[in-house]
Structures are given as C-alpha cells and as structure tokens.
Design a protein around this motif. Structure first.
Motif, PDB file in Angstrom:
ATOM      1  N   HIS A   1       0.848  -1.203   0.000  1.00 49.89           N
ATOM      2  CA  HIS A   1       0.000   0.000   0.000  1.00 49.89           C
ATOM      3  C   HIS A   1       0.879   1.247   0.000  1.00 49.89           C
ATOM      4  CE1 HIS A   1      -3.550  -2.481   0.771  1.00 49.89           C
ATOM      5  NE2 HIS A   1      -2.820  -3.120   1.666  1.00 49.89           N
ATOM      6  N   TRP A   2       1.739   1.349  -1.006  1.00 53.94           N
ATOM      7  CA  TRP A   2       2.603   2.522  -1.125  1.00 53.94           C
ATOM      8  C   TRP A   2       1.866   3.664  -1.811  1.00 53.94           C
ATOM      9  CZ3 TRP A   2       6.936   3.465   1.327  1.00 53.94           C
ATOM     10  CH2 TRP A   2       7.783   2.416   1.714  1.00 53.94           C
ATOM     11  N   SER A   3       1.976   4.856  -1.257  1.00 56.40           N
ATOM     12  CA  SER A   3       1.607   6.063  -1.991  1.00 56.40           C
ATOM     13  C   SER A   3       2.866   6.570  -2.677  1.00 56.40           C
ATOM     14  CB  SER A   3       1.057   7.131  -1.042  1.00 56.40           C
ATOM     15  OG  SER A   3       2.110   7.623  -0.200  1.00 56.40           O
ATOM     16  N   ASP A   4       2.693   7.393  -3.703  1.00 60.38           N
ATOM     17  CA  ASP A   4       3.889   7.914  -4.374  1.00 60.38           C
ATOM     18  C   ASP A   4       4.689   8.841  -3.453  1.00 60.38           C
ATOM     19  OD1 ASP A   4       5.458   7.865  -6.831  1.00 60.38           O
ATOM     20  OD2 ASP A   4       4.971   9.999  -6.969  1.00 60.38           O
ATOM     21  N   PRO A   5       4.047   9.755  -2.705  1.00 60.72           N
ATOM     22  CA  PRO A   5       4.840  10.570  -1.758  1.00 60.72           C
ATOM     23  C   PRO A   5       5.530   9.711  -0.693  1.00 60.72           C
ATOM     24  CG  PRO A   5       2.707  11.584  -2.152  1.00 60.72           C
ATOM     25  CD  PRO A   5       2.653  10.233  -2.783  1.00 60.72           C
ATOM     26  N   GLY A   6       4.871   8.645  -0.247  1.00 62.76           N
ATOM     27  CA  GLY A   6       5.483   7.775   0.749  1.00 62.76           C
ATOM     28  C   GLY A   6       6.705   7.054   0.215  1.00 62.76           C
ATOM     29  N   LEU A   7       6.628   6.617  -1.036  1.00 57.90           N
ATOM     30  CA  LEU A   7       7.758   5.923  -1.644  1.00 57.90           C
ATOM     31  C   LEU A   7       8.924   6.883  -1.853  1.00 57.90           C
ATOM     32  CD1 LEU A   7       8.422   3.073  -2.517  1.00 57.90           C
ATOM     33  CD2 LEU A   7       7.478   3.596  -4.778  1.00 57.90           C
ATOM     34  N   LYS A   8       8.641   8.106  -2.266  1.00 57.40           N
ATOM     35  CA  LYS A   8       9.700   9.107  -2.411  1.00 57.40           C
ATOM     36  C   LYS A   8      10.346   9.420  -1.073  1.00 57.40           C
ATOM     37  CE  LYS A   8       8.701  12.650  -5.131  1.00 57.40           C
ATOM     38  NZ  LYS A   8       7.908  13.711  -5.803  1.00 57.40           N
ATOM     39  N   ALA A   9       9.542   9.536  -0.036  1.00 53.55           N
ATOM     40  CA  ALA A   9      10.082   9.821   1.294  1.00 53.55           C
ATOM     41  C   ALA A   9      10.936   8.656   1.799  1.00 53.55           C
ATOM     42  CB  ALA A   9       8.941  10.099   2.274  1.00 53.55           C
ATOM     43  N   ALA A  10      10.541   7.425   1.484  1.00 51.27           N
ATOM     44  CA  ALA A  10      11.320   6.255   1.895  1.00 51.27           C
ATOM     45  C   ALA A  10      12.669   6.232   1.189  1.00 51.27           C
ATOM     46  CB  ALA A  10      10.540   4.983   1.603  1.00 51.27           C
ATOM     47  N   LEU A  11      12.692   6.599  -0.073  1.00 52.44           N
ATOM     48  CA  LEU A  11      13.955   6.684  -0.810  1.00 52.44           C
ATOM     49  C   LEU A  11      14.901   7.692  -0.166  1.00 52.44           C
ATOM     50  CD1 LEU A  11      12.418   6.555  -4.373  1.00 52.44           C
ATOM     51  CD2 LEU A  11      14.215   5.001  -3.598  1.00 52.44           C
ATOM     52  N   VAL A  12      14.362   8.853   0.164  1.00 53.86           N
ATOM     53  CA  VAL A  12      15.183   9.901   0.781  1.00 53.86           C
ATOM     54  C   VAL A  12      15.683   9.450   2.153  1.00 53.86           C
ATOM     55  CG1 VAL A  12      15.152  12.255   1.697  1.00 53.86           C
ATOM     56  CG2 VAL A  12      14.069  11.757  -0.514  1.00 53.86           C
TER      57      VAL A  12
END
Length: 284
Positions: A257-268
């Motif tokens: 259940h990834w959101s796109d903002p959540g996935l970007k934040a996880a990368l950072v």
C-alpha cells in the motif's frame, strides 16, 4: 567529484582485497578439479564434463554436463553462501529463481538449474518484467507458509533493530516506519538483490534472477528500487521517476500500500540513513 561506483555507492562498503581469510583458488583448472571432488563427495552427482565459468577468490561457478543442464556454485564467503541458500528457501514458491537441486552447508556449495538464455532488459516489456520479479520478492513474506513465517519471526519489521553500520539511525527508523505502513507490522523487509542486466535470465519463457547471494531480510526493498532506477538510466530504458511509478503499481498489485509521496520519502530516508551518494533520480 569522483564518479559513482555502482548504484549503491556510499550505502555499501567495498571490502579491500585480502579480507577473506580462506579465499578460493582463482586458477580455473584447479577450481574445476576441486569442483569435481566436491560434486562426487557432497552432491552425489555424475554430471559429465565440469567447465569452470568463473573462478574468483570469493565465488566460483561451474557448468555441469554437455550441453550444460546444471551449475555448481562454490563460496569462499560464508555470508554469501548463507544469503543465496536463504533466498532459495524464502522464495521457493514464487517462481523467480532457477530450480535448486542440492545444497551442502559445510562445503558452501549448491547445485542449481543452468539457464543460458539472458533476458535483454532493453527490449520492450522486459524491464517491466524485471520490476515485477523484484516486486514479487519484496512481497513474498505476505505469502509465506505459516512455518516459514514463524521461522522468520525474529526478522519482522516490528522486531528488527537498526543495523550497526547505518550512519543516521533516526532516518533508518523513519524508513522502517514507512515500510511497515506500506506492508504491515508483520512484514519481513526482504531485499537487497544483486540486480544486474546479466543476472536476468529466462526459465520456460519467464524471467527469473540468478546470483541472489546478497538478499537479506533486514534491508527493505528500497535499495532495489534505487538499483532499478540506475539500470533504467544506464541502459536508457525509462526515466527514473517512471521506474518508481512502475514499481509502485506492481508492488501494490501484489498487496502493498505505497503512496507515491510515501515511496519518495522512503527513498530519501534510505539515502540519509546510509550515506547513499545518489538516488539516480528515483525520488524526482
């Protein structure tokens, strides 16, 4: 600034030559002779000709038979052997690896299916197949048999601790919180595949991965997304932001259940926690 050394430069420490206390021979003839003895002694195999494909101090690979039908892999590094053996155990029902025929712990050897047909990730649709395989690995814990899930309970994300090599623990904790939100508190953060273009092969027309010795149940799937972005850029396949969106679509289809903002934040958070030098545009 010096050039990047691989997709995870900064997050992965390169070991110096000579670190292995019991290195394997790098002489192909000697390596093949040792492989024949190991096969006879530990794998009850009479495969015909044994041809050395690579002889390195850390690992050696041999083609068995003429034409080859199996490979023998031998490890000088215990951690690499354990990683590959673990991958076969944890992913046995997912159809993303070659068939495993036998394993011998004491000699750090395994015999698996020989897959000669490489998958060209630059061809239309093949890179998406690779993304699907990676997403399958990352979500495999949600489909484990209860016995496997119980055996891996110590690696659940709600029980794991910050690895000692992490630069900034608070960012690692943020990363784990985001992964748990996307996969669930009982998730085992499986990831860190050795993703390279020549490690994608075909088995019965389906893309699978070889050389999965780096797989670990404590690093999450985020480094693999970074590597996918790197490969897509290196081979001019897709813009890295499109790779992230493609990964998100496939992993969510498999139950995350990834959101796109959540996935970007996880990368950072992964980059900040580990000292990763570049996300290769995956957070764009």
């Amino acid at each position: 600034m010096s050039a990047l050394i691989g997709p995870l430069d900064g997050a992965a420490q390169v070991r110096p030559d000579g670190w292995l206390t019991d290195p394997l021979t790098t002489n192909p003839e000697h390596a093949a002779a040792q492989a024949r003895a190991l096969l006879h002694r530990h794998h009850c195999a009479s495969p015909g000709p044994v041809r050395c494909l690579s002889a390195r101090y850390r690992t050696a690979v041999f083609a068995l038979g003429d034409p080859p039908t199996e490979i023998l892999k031998r490890y000088g590094d215990e951690a690499a052997f354990q990683g590959e053996a673990l991958a076969y155990q944890l992913l046995c029902d997912e159809g993303v690896l070659p068939e495993l025929f036998s394993v011998h712990d004491a000699s750090r050897t395994l015999v698996a299916e020989y897959l000669p047909e490489a998958a060209d990730i630059r061809r239309p649709g093949v890179f998406e197949d690779l993304v699907t395989v990676v997403a399958t690995v990352h979500t495999a814990p949600s489909r484990w048999h209860s016995d496997t899930a119980a055996a891996m309970a110590l690696w659940r994300i709600d029980a794991t601790t910050v690895p000692p090599w992490v630069c900034t623990p608070e960012y690692w904790k943020q990363l784990l919180h985001m992964v748990a939100a996307a996969h669930g508190d009982g998730h085992v953060p499986l990831g860190h595949l050795d993703l390279k273009s020549d490690h994608a092969r075909y088995r019965d027309g389906r893309l699978v991965l070889i050389d999965v010795e780096t797989l670990r149940p404590d690093l999450t799937g985020i480094p693999d997304l970074v590597t996918l972005a790197y490969l897509a850029t290196e081979h001019r396949i897709l813009p890295p932001a499109e790779v992230r969106r493609l990964y998100r679509r496939h992993i969510n289809q498999l139950g995350a259940h990834w959101s796109d903002p959540g996935l970007k934040a996880a990368l950072v958070a992964f980059a900040q926690a580990t000292g990763l030098r570049s996300l290769h545009g995956a957070d764009a």
